[in-house]
Write a protein that holds these residues in place. Structure first.
Motif, PDB file in Angstrom:
ATOM      1  N   LEU A   1       0.827  -1.205   0.000  1.00  0.00           N
ATOM      2  CA  LEU A   1       0.000   0.000   0.000  1.00  0.00           C
ATOM      3  C   LEU A   1       0.862   1.255   0.000  1.00  0.00           C
ATOM      4  O   LEU A   1       1.818   1.370   0.758  1.00  0.00           O
ATOM      5  N   LEU A   2       0.486   2.185  -0.841  1.00  0.00           N
ATOM      6  CA  LEU A   2       1.136   3.492  -0.854  1.00  0.00           C
ATOM      7  C   LEU A   2       0.530   4.398   0.207  1.00  0.00           C
ATOM      8  O   LEU A   2       1.205   5.247   0.779  1.00  0.00           O
ATOM      9  N   ASP A   3      -0.769   4.261   0.434  1.00  0.00           N
ATOM     10  CA  ASP A   3      -1.476   5.079   1.419  1.00  0.00           C
ATOM     11  C   ASP A   3      -2.566   4.213   2.054  1.00  0.00           C
ATOM     12  O   ASP A   3      -3.569   3.904   1.414  1.00  0.00           O
ATOM     13  N   THR A   4      -2.352   3.856   3.310  1.00  0.00           N
ATOM     14  CA  THR A   4      -3.269   2.942   3.992  1.00  0.00           C
ATOM     15  C   THR A   4      -4.670   3.523   4.115  1.00  0.00           C
ATOM     16  O   THR A   4      -5.667   2.843   3.878  1.00  0.00           O
ATOM     17  N   GLU A   5      -4.759   4.807   4.471  1.00  0.00           N
ATOM     18  CA  GLU A   5      -6.072   5.419   4.688  1.00  0.00           C
ATOM     19  C   GLU A   5      -6.864   5.539   3.391  1.00  0.00           C
ATOM     20  O   GLU A   5      -8.081   5.349   3.382  1.00  0.00           O
ATOM     21  N   VAL A   6      -6.191   5.879   2.326  1.00  0.00           N
ATOM     22  CA  VAL A   6      -6.880   5.998   1.034  1.00  0.00           C
ATOM     23  C   VAL A   6      -7.430   4.641   0.609  1.00  0.00           C
ATOM     24  O   VAL A   6      -8.567   4.522   0.131  1.00  0.00           O
ATOM     25  N   TYR A   7      -6.619   3.594   0.801  1.00  0.00           N
ATOM     26  CA  TYR A   7      -7.082   2.252   0.446  1.00  0.00           C
ATOM     27  C   TYR A   7      -8.256   1.834   1.337  1.00  0.00           C
ATOM     28  O   TYR A   7      -9.256   1.296   0.850  1.00  0.00           O
ATOM     29  N   LYS A   8      -8.148   2.093   2.633  1.00  0.00           N
ATOM     30  CA  LYS A   8      -9.224   1.738   3.553  1.00  0.00           C
ATOM     31  C   LYS A   8     -10.516   2.457   3.169  1.00  0.00           C
ATOM     32  O   LYS A   8     -11.608   1.874   3.203  1.00  0.00           O
ATOM     33  N   THR A   9     -10.400   3.726   2.795  1.00  0.00           N
ATOM     34  CA  THR A   9     -11.585   4.485   2.360  1.00  0.00           C
ATOM     35  C   THR A   9     -12.218   3.844   1.146  1.00  0.00           C
ATOM     36  O   THR A   9     -13.449   3.751   1.040  1.00  0.00           O
ATOM     37  N   ALA A  10     -11.382   3.359   0.223  1.00  0.00           N
ATOM     38  CA  ALA A  10     -11.905   2.697  -0.973  1.00  0.00           C
ATOM     39  C   ALA A  10     -12.641   1.407  -0.599  1.00  0.00           C
ATOM     40  O   ALA A  10     -13.678   1.082  -1.186  1.00  0.00           O
ATOM     41  N   VAL A  11     -12.107   0.681   0.386  1.00  0.00           N
ATOM     42  CA  VAL A  11     -12.769  -0.545   0.858  1.00  0.00           C
ATOM     43  C   VAL A  11     -14.130  -0.207   1.463  1.00  0.00           C
ATOM     44  O   VAL A  11     -15.138  -0.868   1.187  1.00  0.00           O
ATOM     45  N   LEU A  12     -14.172   0.836   2.297  1.00  0.00           N
ATOM     46  CA  LEU A  12     -15.426   1.231   2.941  1.00  0.00           C
ATOM     47  C   LEU A  12     -16.449   1.713   1.915  1.00  0.00           C
ATOM     48  O   LEU A  12     -17.653   1.464   2.051  1.00  0.00           O
ATOM     49  N   GLU A  13     -15.972   2.430   0.892  1.00  0.00           N
ATOM     50  CA  GLU A  13     -16.875   2.877  -0.173  1.00  0.00           C
ATOM     51  C   GLU A  13     -17.481   1.678  -0.888  1.00  0.00           C
ATOM     52  O   GLU A  13     -18.657   1.677  -1.265  1.00  0.00           O
ATOM     53  N   ARG A  14     -16.661   0.639  -1.102  1.00  0.00           N
ATOM     54  CA  ARG A  14     -17.179  -0.566  -1.740  1.00  0.00           C
ATOM     55  C   ARG A  14     -18.252  -1.220  -0.867  1.00  0.00           C
ATOM     56  O   ARG A  14     -19.273  -1.707  -1.373  1.00  0.00           O
ATOM     57  N   GLU A  15     -18.055  -1.208   0.445  1.00  0.00           N
ATOM     58  CA  GLU A  15     -19.031  -1.814   1.347  1.00  0.00           C
ATOM     59  C   GLU A  15     -20.374  -1.082   1.294  1.00  0.00           C
ATOM     60  O   GLU A  15     -21.427  -1.679   1.495  1.00  0.00           O
ATOM     61  N   LYS A  16     -20.337   0.225   0.998  1.00  0.00           N
ATOM     62  CA  LYS A  16     -21.583   0.993   0.927  1.00  0.00           C
ATOM     63  C   LYS A  16     -22.462   0.521  -0.219  1.00  0.00           C
ATOM     64  O   LYS A  16     -23.681   0.655  -0.170  1.00  0.00           O
ATOM     65  N   THR A  17     -21.864  -0.003  -1.273  1.00  0.00           N
ATOM     66  CA  THR A  17     -22.639  -0.462  -2.423  1.00  0.00           C
ATOM     67  C   THR A  17     -23.273  -1.827  -2.172  1.00  0.00           C
ATOM     68  O   THR A  17     -24.151  -2.253  -2.922  1.00  0.00           O
ATOM     69  N   GLY A  18     -22.851  -2.510  -1.132  1.00  0.00           N
ATOM     70  CA  GLY A  18     -23.384  -3.832  -0.799  1.00  0.00           C
ATOM     71  C   GLY A  18     -22.341  -4.622  -0.032  1.00  0.00           C
ATOM     72  O   GLY A  18     -21.141  -4.539  -0.321  1.00  0.00           O
ATOM     73  N   THR A  19     -22.782  -5.362   0.948  1.00  0.00           N
ATOM     74  CA  THR A  19     -21.831  -6.086   1.793  1.00  0.00           C
ATOM     75  C   THR A  19     -21.022  -7.097   0.987  1.00  0.00           C
ATOM     76  O   THR A  19     -21.531  -7.725   0.059  1.00  0.00           O
ATOM     77  N   THR A  20     -19.756  -7.242   1.357  1.00  0.00           N
ATOM     78  CA  THR A  20     -18.906  -8.265   0.751  1.00  0.00           C
ATOM     79  C   THR A  20     -18.881  -9.532   1.599  1.00  0.00           C
ATOM     80  O   THR A  20     -18.082 -10.423   1.356  1.00  0.00           O
ATOM     81  N   GLY A  21     -19.752  -9.567   2.609  1.00  0.00           N
ATOM     82  CA  GLY A  21     -19.967 -10.813   3.339  1.00  0.00           C
ATOM     83  C   GLY A  21     -20.916 -11.666   2.506  1.00  0.00           C
ATOM     84  O   GLY A  21     -22.135 -11.490   2.540  1.00  0.00           O
ATOM     85  N   ILE A  22     -20.368 -12.584   1.734  1.00  0.00           N
ATOM     86  CA  ILE A  22     -21.164 -13.276   0.712  1.00  0.00           C
ATOM     87  C   ILE A  22     -21.921 -14.469   1.263  1.00  0.00           C
ATOM     88  O   ILE A  22     -22.672 -15.122   0.538  1.00  0.00           O
ATOM     89  N   GLY A  23     -21.765 -14.755   2.541  1.00  0.00           N
ATOM     90  CA  GLY A  23     -22.442 -15.899   3.137  1.00  0.00           C
ATOM     91  C   GLY A  23     -21.551 -17.115   3.214  1.00  0.00           C
ATOM     92  O   GLY A  23     -20.378 -17.074   2.815  1.00  0.00           O
ATOM     93  N   GLU A  24     -22.085 -18.199   3.764  1.00  0.00           N
ATOM     94  CA  GLU A  24     -21.327 -19.442   3.937  1.00  0.00           C
ATOM     95  C   GLU A  24     -20.091 -19.227   4.806  1.00  0.00           C
ATOM     96  O   GLU A  24     -19.098 -19.936   4.680  1.00  0.00           O
ATOM     97  N   GLY A  25     -20.131 -18.191   5.668  1.00  0.00           N
ATOM     98  CA  GLY A  25     -19.004 -17.923   6.558  1.00  0.00           C
ATOM     99  C   GLY A  25     -17.844 -17.204   5.901  1.00  0.00           C
ATOM    100  O   GLY A  25     -16.755 -17.121   6.486  1.00  0.00           O
ATOM    101  N   ILE A  26     -18.045 -16.658   4.693  1.00  0.00           N
ATOM    102  CA  ILE A  26     -16.954 -16.022   3.935  1.00  0.00           C
ATOM    103  C   ILE A  26     -17.213 -14.531   3.794  1.00  0.00           C
ATOM    104  O   ILE A  26     -18.345 -14.097   3.561  1.00  0.00           O
ATOM    105  N   ALA A  27     -16.160 -13.730   3.884  1.00  0.00           N
ATOM    106  CA  ALA A  27     -16.213 -12.300   3.557  1.00  0.00           C
ATOM    107  C   ALA A  27     -14.997 -11.973   2.695  1.00  0.00           C
ATOM    108  O   ALA A  27     -13.881 -12.407   2.995  1.00  0.00           O
ATOM    109  N   ILE A  28     -15.235 -11.226   1.623  1.00  0.00           N
ATOM    110  CA  ILE A  28     -14.139 -10.857   0.718  1.00  0.00           C
ATOM    111  C   ILE A  28     -14.167  -9.349   0.476  1.00  0.00           C
ATOM    112  O   ILE A  28     -14.567  -8.879  -0.605  1.00  0.00           O
ATOM    113  N   PRO A  29     -13.799  -8.534   1.474  1.00  0.00           N
ATOM    114  CA  PRO A  29     -13.712  -7.094   1.226  1.00  0.00           C
ATOM    115  C   PRO A  29     -12.627  -6.797   0.193  1.00  0.00           C
ATOM    116  O   PRO A  29     -11.595  -7.474   0.172  1.00  0.00           O
ATOM    117  N   HIS A  30     -12.862  -5.817  -0.656  1.00  0.00           N
ATOM    118  CA  HIS A  30     -11.884  -5.550  -1.711  1.00  0.00           C
ATOM    119  C   HIS A  30     -12.033  -4.133  -2.234  1.00  0.00           C
ATOM    120  O   HIS A  30     -13.055  -3.485  -2.038  1.00  0.00           O
TER     121      HIS A  30
END
Length: 623
Positions: free
Chosen positions: A38-67
């Motif tokens: 990572l070049l910038d941890t906070e910028v990447y984390k913000t991008a992950v959180l923005e992705r979560e706003k569009t829909g959870t990455t907890g896909i079920g079956e005990g798996i989560a794939i934030p990205h």
């Protein structure tokens, strides 16, 4: 390249003790940072959180794939975590998540990693494989299990995927980022089809492009098509075929139901001319959200014309000689006249493009011609920006109505709809509506608004500047910010150049206030935040309000009020000083063409300093 080439021991944590989704994301981001990608941890984390706003990455079956795909990522990488006690991750099936994989993808054209990530998504659909990862005792064993499963599965299955002897069912899977869910849905459909004895071929629309694409022969032979997608895919090729349209999550969790329905013989036939191009989750959006998306489609296509044309017009005044003929200022010299002509031509497309692409967003390509014509008539008929806005929506829904009206025509006439019926009737009807119903009242409203703005006292204009400036800093690129900016660009067409100046001043303040605060009040920020704060000088000077988003997302209750107050001060002072701006963008690079440039810089500096001071008072020193 294999999965373990993206996953290193440093980025793996086993038997982690956490209690919330936010802790899970923080832990995974730290693992990713520990891997050094990572070049910038906070910028990447913000991008992950923005992705979560569009829909959870907890896909079920005990798996989560934030990205996330971000410019803050040096190279593609994975981080993995096992939480044996489970954690509530707001998963699609409502169950706790135990196994986590975080994906970091660089924001570049190089998508070689996507195939590797798709393999991981495929492997995770195997129950035994997931359980073996949860039971592992060491990171070395964790990596060995992944490597073994990948080698066995993809060495065996690669040749089989090339065989094509006709399919019962075809499918297309696609998610917004095109990394994980796309391939997991494809694997789920393929596995379930194999169990049910159904021949299936699945096309994936991933970030690396279309894979395993469906051929015309495939489509011709198939009895049904399943489109499990959360973004638009090419649909016209399925015209006349029974088709099921759903969200990508259903491809993962409801594969059996989809396949049973696809083979039932009771699936409606898809017609490419109908408004069935949107995924179901888009159809379920509120009316306000749909209108906003249509508007933003028009605005995003309009802005290049406004910015390019506006800056060239502004430069024409910069390079002209006022003393030659004050009445012809901007075109007195050949070079100035050239700039103004080219800029004016580009600027003239603003309203037709706005209306055209709003209509296209609503009714797809058949709406484009009617929208363009409606926008041009609004422009020439005096109803201006407001008229073009109405023309875009009216044209879009008008053509949509024509599509429904002609739905029952014989199949032999299908080909004349887009080339004859829609353009002729659409242009004729929108022309009549704009000319006789929209232009007369709206032009009166425009004249009243222009006269009102021209006769505003200084106090009223200052208040307007404060409101518009503060709006630019409320959501920093969101609907409120865009509403203020669109009002500013619309005012250019009516000759109100002071409004655009106030809007741009307000938009420059948030990143500048954060940059100044991280420089002069260092004890309020971590070392990483101070480094990120330096880039906000460039963002602010370039009128890129979005540079403040990572800080606002991390601490909204302090950052947003401070930035909004500072931006309001800048916008109000710009109005008070009578500053004007003919270019709708450019930041400090267009200061030479700003009316009263010194006062404008004073207004900008005052707003940034006020924002800095308030932010320093609100934020507590950190250890």
């Amino acid at each position: 390249m294999g999965i373990i080439d993206l996953l290193t021991p440093k980025a793996i944590a086993l038997d982690v003790q956490i209690t919330s989704k936010s802790e899970a994301i923080d832990t995974l981001v730290n693992l990713m940072d520990r891997a050094g990608v990572l070049l910038d941890t906070e910028v990447y984390k913000t991008a992950v959180l923005e992705r979560e706003k569009t829909g959870t990455t907890g896909i079920g079956e005990g798996i989560a794939i934030p990205h996330a795909k971000s410019g803050a990522v040096k190279k593609a990488a994975l981080a993995a975590m096992v939480v044996k006690s489970g954690v509530d991750y707001n998963s699609l099936d409502g169950q706790p998540a135990y196994l986590f994989f975080m994906i970091a993808a660089p924001d570049t054209a190089n998508d070689l990693h996507v195939e590797v990530l798709s393999r991981l998504a495929t492997l995770l659909m195997d129950n035994d494989f997931r359980q073996s990862l949860l039971d592992t005792k060491s990171t070395e064993e964790f990596l060995q299990l992944i490597n073994k499963a990948e080698t066995e599965k993809f060495t065996e299955e690669a040749p089989a995927k090339e065989v094509s002897t006709g399919y019962d069912v075809l499918a297309v899977t696609a998610c917004p980022t095109g990394i994980a869910h796309t391939f997991m849905a494809a694997e789920s459909l393929e596995m379930k089809a194999k169990e049910m004895g159904i021949r299936i071929k699945v096309e994936t629309n991933g970030s690396g492009g279309i894979k395993n694409s469906l051929t015309p022969e495939d489509i011709k032979q198939a009895s049904c098509i399943i489109v499990a997608a959360d973004k638009k895919v090419e649909m016209a090729r399925f015209n006349g075929k029974p088709l099921i349209q759903t969200k990508v999550a259903d491809g993962i969790h409801k594969a059996k139901d989809l396949l049973e329905k696809a083979t039932s013989g009771n699936v409606p036939v898809f017609h490419a001319t109908e408004q069935t191009l949107q995924p179901e989750n888009e159809k379920a959006e509120s009316l306000g959200r749909q209108i906003y998306k249509h508007l933003m489609n028009g605005v995003s296509h309009m802005l290049p014309f406004v910015i390019g044309g506006g800056i060239l017009i502004a430069l024409a005044f910069l390079f002209d000689d006022y003393t030659i003929n004050p009445a012809n200022f901007g075109s007195n010299t050949p070079f100035a006249a050239f700039l103004k002509n080219v800029g004016g031509t580009a600027f003239g497309f603003m309203l037709p493009v706005l209306a055209g692409y709003i209509a296209m967003s609503i009714a797809d390509r058949p709406g484009l011609a009617a929208g363009f014509v409606g926008g041009m008539l609004a422009n020439s008929g005096g109803s201006g920006f407001l008229g073009a806005l109405l023309a875009g929506f009216i044209a879009g829904y008008l053509v949509l109505g024509l599509k429904k009206l002609f739905r029952s025509l014989p199949p032999a006439l299908e080909g004349i709809k887009p080339v004859l019926l829609y353009p002729v009737l659409g242009v004729l009807l929108i022309g009549a509506i704009i000319t006789f119903l929209i232009n007369p009242p709206v032009s009166v409203i425009n004249t009243w608004m222009t006269n009102t703005l021209n006769t505003m006292g200084s106090g009223s204009k200052v208040f307007l500047g404060v409101i518009l400036g503060a709006m630019m800093a409320i959501d920093m690129g969101g609907p409120i910010n865009k509403a203020s900016y669109v009002f500013g660009t619309a005012s250019l067409a009516s000759g109100q150049f002071d409004i655009m100046a106030a809007v741009m001043a307000g938009g420059m303040v948030p990143p500048l206030a954060i940059a100044l605060c991280s420089t002069f009040f260092k004890n309020r920020f971590s070392e990483k935040d101070r480094k990120s704060g330096l880039t906000n000088y460039i963002m602010g000077f370039s009128f890129i309000t979005e540079g403040a988003i990572p800080f606002a997302a991390a601490d909204p209750t302090r950052v947003i009020p401070a930035c909004a107050i500072g931006a309001g001060v800048a916008g109000g002072l710009s109005m008070l000083f009578g500053c004007t701006l003919r270019a709708p963008h450019g930041g400090l690079f267009v200061v030479p063409v700003i009316g009263s440039p010194l006062n404008y810089l004073i207004a900008l500096a005052a707003g940034a300093i006020v924002g800095m001071i308030i932010l320093a008072l609100l934020k507590k020193p950190i250890e």
